[in-house]
Write a protein that holds these residues in place. Structure first.
Motif, PDB file in Angstrom:
ATOM      1  N   GLU A 171      68.146 -47.378  33.498  1.00  0.00           N
ATOM      2  CA  GLU A 171      69.478 -46.795  33.521  1.00  0.00           C
ATOM      3  C   GLU A 171      69.886 -46.553  34.965  1.00  0.00           C
ATOM      4  O   GLU A 171      69.036 -46.495  35.865  1.00  0.00           O
ATOM      5  CB  GLU A 171      69.518 -45.463  32.763  1.00  0.00           C
ATOM      6  N   LEU A 172      71.180 -46.380  35.182  1.00  0.00           N
ATOM      7  CA  LEU A 172      71.698 -46.019  36.497  1.00  0.00           C
ATOM      8  C   LEU A 172      72.570 -44.787  36.328  1.00  0.00           C
ATOM      9  O   LEU A 172      73.423 -44.747  35.434  1.00  0.00           O
ATOM     10  CB  LEU A 172      72.508 -47.169  37.095  1.00  0.00           C
ATOM     11  N   ILE A 173      72.350 -43.777  37.171  1.00  0.00           N
ATOM     12  CA  ILE A 173      73.116 -42.533  37.032  1.00  0.00           C
ATOM     13  C   ILE A 173      73.833 -42.165  38.332  1.00  0.00           C
ATOM     14  O   ILE A 173      73.402 -42.563  39.427  1.00  0.00           O
ATOM     15  CB  ILE A 173      72.219 -41.357  36.592  1.00  0.00           C
ATOM     16  N   ASP A 174      74.922 -41.427  38.182  1.00  0.00           N
ATOM     17  CA  ASP A 174      75.609 -40.843  39.338  1.00  0.00           C
ATOM     18  C   ASP A 174      75.888 -39.352  39.108  1.00  0.00           C
ATOM     19  O   ASP A 174      76.655 -38.735  39.839  1.00  0.00           O
ATOM     20  CB  ASP A 174      76.907 -41.583  39.651  1.00  0.00           C
ATOM     21  N   LYS A 175      75.266 -38.804  38.052  1.00  0.00           N
ATOM     22  CA  LYS A 175      75.412 -37.378  37.754  1.00  0.00           C
ATOM     23  C   LYS A 175      74.166 -36.904  37.015  1.00  0.00           C
ATOM     24  O   LYS A 175      73.289 -37.705  36.647  1.00  0.00           O
ATOM     25  CB  LYS A 175      76.661 -37.121  36.919  1.00  0.00           C
ATOM     26  N   ASP A 176      74.098 -35.619  36.762  1.00  0.00           N
ATOM     27  CA  ASP A 176      72.922 -35.022  36.136  1.00  0.00           C
ATOM     28  C   ASP A 176      72.727 -35.552  34.714  1.00  0.00           C
ATOM     29  O   ASP A 176      73.703 -35.792  33.988  1.00  0.00           O
ATOM     30  CB  ASP A 176      73.064 -33.495  36.071  1.00  0.00           C
ATOM     31  N   ILE A 177      71.470 -35.715  34.329  1.00  0.00           N
ATOM     32  CA  ILE A 177      71.157 -36.098  32.954  1.00  0.00           C
ATOM     33  C   ILE A 177      69.945 -35.308  32.464  1.00  0.00           C
ATOM     34  O   ILE A 177      69.122 -34.843  33.262  1.00  0.00           O
ATOM     35  CB  ILE A 177      70.859 -37.605  32.798  1.00  0.00           C
ATOM     36  N   VAL A 178      69.850 -35.173  31.161  1.00  0.00           N
ATOM     37  CA  VAL A 178      68.637 -34.678  30.517  1.00  0.00           C
ATOM     38  C   VAL A 178      67.958 -35.898  29.898  1.00  0.00           C
ATOM     39  O   VAL A 178      68.532 -36.574  29.045  1.00  0.00           O
ATOM     40  CB  VAL A 178      68.942 -33.617  29.445  1.00  0.00           C
ATOM     41  N   LEU A 179      66.766 -36.179  30.369  1.00  0.00           N
ATOM     42  CA  LEU A 179      66.032 -37.362  29.927  1.00  0.00           C
ATOM     43  C   LEU A 179      65.142 -36.988  28.751  1.00  0.00           C
ATOM     44  O   LEU A 179      64.288 -36.120  28.863  1.00  0.00           O
ATOM     45  CB  LEU A 179      65.196 -37.900  31.083  1.00  0.00           C
ATOM     46  N   GLU A 180      65.374 -37.650  27.625  1.00  0.00           N
ATOM     47  CA  GLU A 180      64.560 -37.400  26.442  1.00  0.00           C
ATOM     48  C   GLU A 180      63.526 -38.504  26.291  1.00  0.00           C
ATOM     49  O   GLU A 180      63.857 -39.685  26.332  1.00  0.00           O
ATOM     50  CB  GLU A 180      65.447 -37.329  25.198  1.00  0.00           C
ATOM     51  N   GLY A 181      62.281 -38.103  26.131  1.00  0.00           N
ATOM     52  CA  GLY A 181      61.204 -39.074  25.996  1.00  0.00           C
ATOM     53  C   GLY A 181      59.976 -38.424  25.410  1.00  0.00           C
ATOM     54  O   GLY A 181      60.071 -37.567  24.527  1.00  0.00           O
ATOM     55  N   GLU A 182      58.823 -38.823  25.927  1.00  0.00           N
ATOM     56  CA  GLU A 182      57.561 -38.282  25.444  1.00  0.00           C
ATOM     57  C   GLU A 182      56.736 -37.755  26.607  1.00  0.00           C
ATOM     58  O   GLU A 182      56.756 -38.329  27.706  1.00  0.00           O
ATOM     59  CB  GLU A 182      56.761 -39.368  24.702  1.00  0.00           C
ATOM     60  N   LYS A 183      56.038 -36.677  26.376  1.00  0.00           N
ATOM     61  CA  LYS A 183      55.143 -36.139  27.395  1.00  0.00           C
ATOM     62  C   LYS A 183      54.142 -37.212  27.811  1.00  0.00           C
ATOM     63  O   LYS A 183      53.562 -37.898  26.971  1.00  0.00           O
ATOM     64  CB  LYS A 183      54.410 -34.909  26.851  1.00  0.00           C
ATOM     65  N   GLY A 184      53.975 -37.379  29.111  1.00  0.00           N
ATOM     66  CA  GLY A 184      53.075 -38.403  29.628  1.00  0.00           C
ATOM     67  C   GLY A 184      53.767 -39.705  29.986  1.00  0.00           C
ATOM     68  O   GLY A 184      53.147 -40.589  30.581  1.00  0.00           O
ATOM     69  N   GLU A 185      55.057 -39.826  29.642  1.00  0.00           N
ATOM     70  CA  GLU A 185      55.803 -41.049  29.934  1.00  0.00           C
ATOM     71  C   GLU A 185      56.040 -41.175  31.435  1.00  0.00           C
ATOM     72  O   GLU A 185      56.317 -40.194  32.132  1.00  0.00           O
ATOM     73  CB  GLU A 185      57.128 -41.024  29.186  1.00  0.00           C
ATOM     74  N   LEU A 186      55.927 -42.409  31.943  1.00  0.00           N
ATOM     75  CA  LEU A 186      56.142 -42.671  33.359  1.00  0.00           C
ATOM     76  C   LEU A 186      57.631 -42.856  33.638  1.00  0.00           C
ATOM     77  O   LEU A 186      58.321 -43.576  32.919  1.00  0.00           O
ATOM     78  CB  LEU A 186      55.390 -43.925  33.799  1.00  0.00           C
ATOM     79  N   VAL A 187      58.120 -42.223  34.693  1.00  0.00           N
ATOM     80  CA  VAL A 187      59.523 -42.321  35.085  1.00  0.00           C
ATOM     81  C   VAL A 187      59.597 -42.513  36.593  1.00  0.00           C
ATOM     82  O   VAL A 187      58.993 -41.754  37.357  1.00  0.00           O
ATOM     83  CB  VAL A 187      60.313 -41.056  34.689  1.00  0.00           C
TER      84      VAL A 187
END
Length: 212
Positions: free
Chosen positions: A136-152
């Motif tokens: 994804e590409l962002i230009d503002k704040d986001i809340v990222l939903e995923g799983e604990k341990g996920e690489l970002v």
């Protein structure tokens, strides 16, 4: 309107597609992306491209079903992916999920990632997804939903991204600045909870969730 766009890069396992497709409004195929919908047993709403890379039998299969097909010349300024995204925008898309956009051709993959900026500037949420990555590409704040341990990984697209704050990660940042030509300190971070917050003040930032 949510549009699913199938491009031509290889997809080895299709299980990850299901959660994105189930609430889609429009299915759009670009050129050889039609082979993916055939594997999935999906009837696309539109097919477009110059059709220099698709299997003719796949194209004939959908022609016989009366699917709307838009043909473009092989010699053109736009890639089939860009034509597909432009068409999705004309349809009124405000959310686009791209399959088959990450492949063995690095030039195509990089160009596809840069097209996210074109969409972002139009206010359209978009992501490129395959079996192991979600870009994804962002230009503002986001809340990222995923799983604990996920690489970002958070990687700048603009020369400078300021005010980066990462909350809920193993390696947090507070009001940090990332630049293209400096240390890349935000690769392979780890989510420590199912919801993490990414805040920025200025610039364009790639947010890439990956699996090994």
């Amino acid at each position: 309107m949510k549009v699913i766009l199938f491009a031509g890069a290889e997809i080895k396992q299709y299980d990850f597609c299901k959660k994105y497709i189930e609430n889609a409004d429009v299915i759009l195929c670009c050129d050889s992306g039609i082979r993916h919908t055939r594997v999935l047993g999906i009837v696309p709403d539109y097919i477009l491209g110059d059709f220099d890379s698709c299997q003719k039998e796949d194209l004939e299969y959908y022609k016989n079903m009366g699917i709307t097909i838009k043909t473009f010349p092989t010699q053109k300024d736009e890639t089939d992916m860009e034509l597909g995204l432009d068409f999705a925008v004309k349809l009124g898309a405000d959310n686009i999920v791209i399959f088959g956009g990450i492949g063995s051709r690095f030039d195509h993959t990089l160009a596809n990632a840069h097209l996210l900026l074109k969409l972002l500037k139009k206010g359209i949420k978009a992501m490129i997804v395959d079996e192991k990555n979600c870009v994804e590409l962002i230009d503002k704040d986001i809340v990222l939903e995923g799983e604990k341990g996920e690489l970002v990984s958070t990687i700048p697209l603009s020369m400078e991204v300021t005010g980066i704050t990462l909350e809920g990660f193993a390696y947090p940042l507070t009001d940090h600045t990332l630049t293209i030509d400096d240390d890349i300190v935000a690769v392979s971070n780890v989510m420590m909870q199912n919801q993490c917050r990414i805040s920025i003040k200025t610039g364009y930032l790639f947010v890439i969730r990956s699996k090994d």
